[in-house]
Design a protein around this motif. Sequence first.
Motif, short mmCIF file in Angstrom:
data_model
loop_
_atom_site.label_atom_id
_atom_site.label_comp_id
_atom_site.label_asym_id
_atom_site.label_seq_id
_atom_site.Cartn_x
_atom_site.Cartn_y
_atom_site.Cartn_z
N ALA A 1 5.50 -14.05 27.43
CA ALA A 1 6.85 -14.04 28.00
C ALA A 1 7.39 -15.45 28.20
O ALA A 1 8.61 -15.67 28.20
N HIS B 1 1.62 0.63 18.83
CA HIS B 1 2.75 0.92 19.70
C HIS B 1 2.28 1.57 21.01
O HIS B 1 2.75 1.20 22.10
N THR C 1 2.67 -0.13 24.68
CA THR C 1 3.46 0.62 25.66
C THR C 1 2.66 0.80 26.95
O THR C 1 3.17 0.56 28.06
N VAL D 1 5.31 -3.78 25.18
CA VAL D 1 6.01 -3.31 23.99
C VAL D 1 7.34 -4.05 23.78
O VAL D 1 7.74 -4.32 22.64
N ASP D 2 8.03 -4.41 24.87
CA ASP D 2 9.33 -5.06 24.72
C ASP D 2 9.22 -6.49 24.21
O ASP D 2 10.22 -7.06 23.76
N LEU D 3 8.05 -7.08 24.26
CA LEU D 3 7.88 -8.45 23.78
C LEU D 3 8.02 -8.56 22.27
O LEU D 3 8.30 -9.64 21.75
N GLY E 1 9.70 -6.01 20.15
CA GLY E 1 10.87 -5.36 19.56
C GLY E 1 10.55 -4.42 18.42
O GLY E 1 11.35 -4.27 17.49
N GLY E 2 9.38 -3.78 18.47
CA GLY E 2 9.02 -2.84 17.42
C GLY E 2 8.62 -3.48 16.11
O GLY E 2 8.50 -2.79 15.10
#
Length: 239
Positions: free
Chosen positions: A110, A128, A132, A137-139, A141-142
């Motif tokens: 982060a 994933h 999660t 997971v948000d770090l 972006g898929g």
Amino acid sequence: MPDTAAHTGPRFTHLISDCDGVLIDSEAVALQALLDLLAPQLPGLPEGVTLQGLIEPRLGLRLVPLIHDIYAELGLPQLPEEEVLAIGHGVNVRCDEQLSAVPGVAQALAAIDLPKAVASNSVSERVHAALTRTGMVDLFGGRYFTPDLVGHAKPHPGLYLAAAAAFGVPPGQCLVLEDSVTGVTAAAAAGMTVLGFIGGGHIAAGQEARLKAAGASYVFSEMASLPALVASLMQRTTA
């Protein structure tokens, strides 16, 4: 910490990370599961040979080539496919039951202001799910690059080349986090700068030397030191 003033080169703009052993503290769990599940299949190893010594250098490989290589080294007939699949299922169950993040990795990532992706020899669904469950997971972006999506597995460089292509940057602008010889070999072959992590619970003696021999430019053992290491490398300028 590297002396960045003495270096020139491409400016680093993106970060790509392995998953197991770097983001998820699963490799020690996987190692113990493999020891437990393979031991009944390999009684009476040659003198001076241990199952752990056979597995550890191959961590990072997918399960089928890992087991194939061990049996080939021992000169034994390969295990039937259904037995290999059963072992793989057992390892996955154990890893899922004991899933946790590598200490400090979420905070370290982060603090690094670069677009990020994951390149893993696992399957995208498991990557994933693990990210999660551990809140990371948000770090990313898929942005996952796995053999089921790309068609290549490490040590082939295809996962890393696919990630760079998706970012739209030359491979040389990507920094990579890896903990295994398999992964370092793949990223180095892709032309990327590799930071080898040796702080996981699965790391064996001599791993720093092995990672450097495979192509890691720097090796670190504490996630808390990663943001400063990346920041120093980002200060490089093109010659």
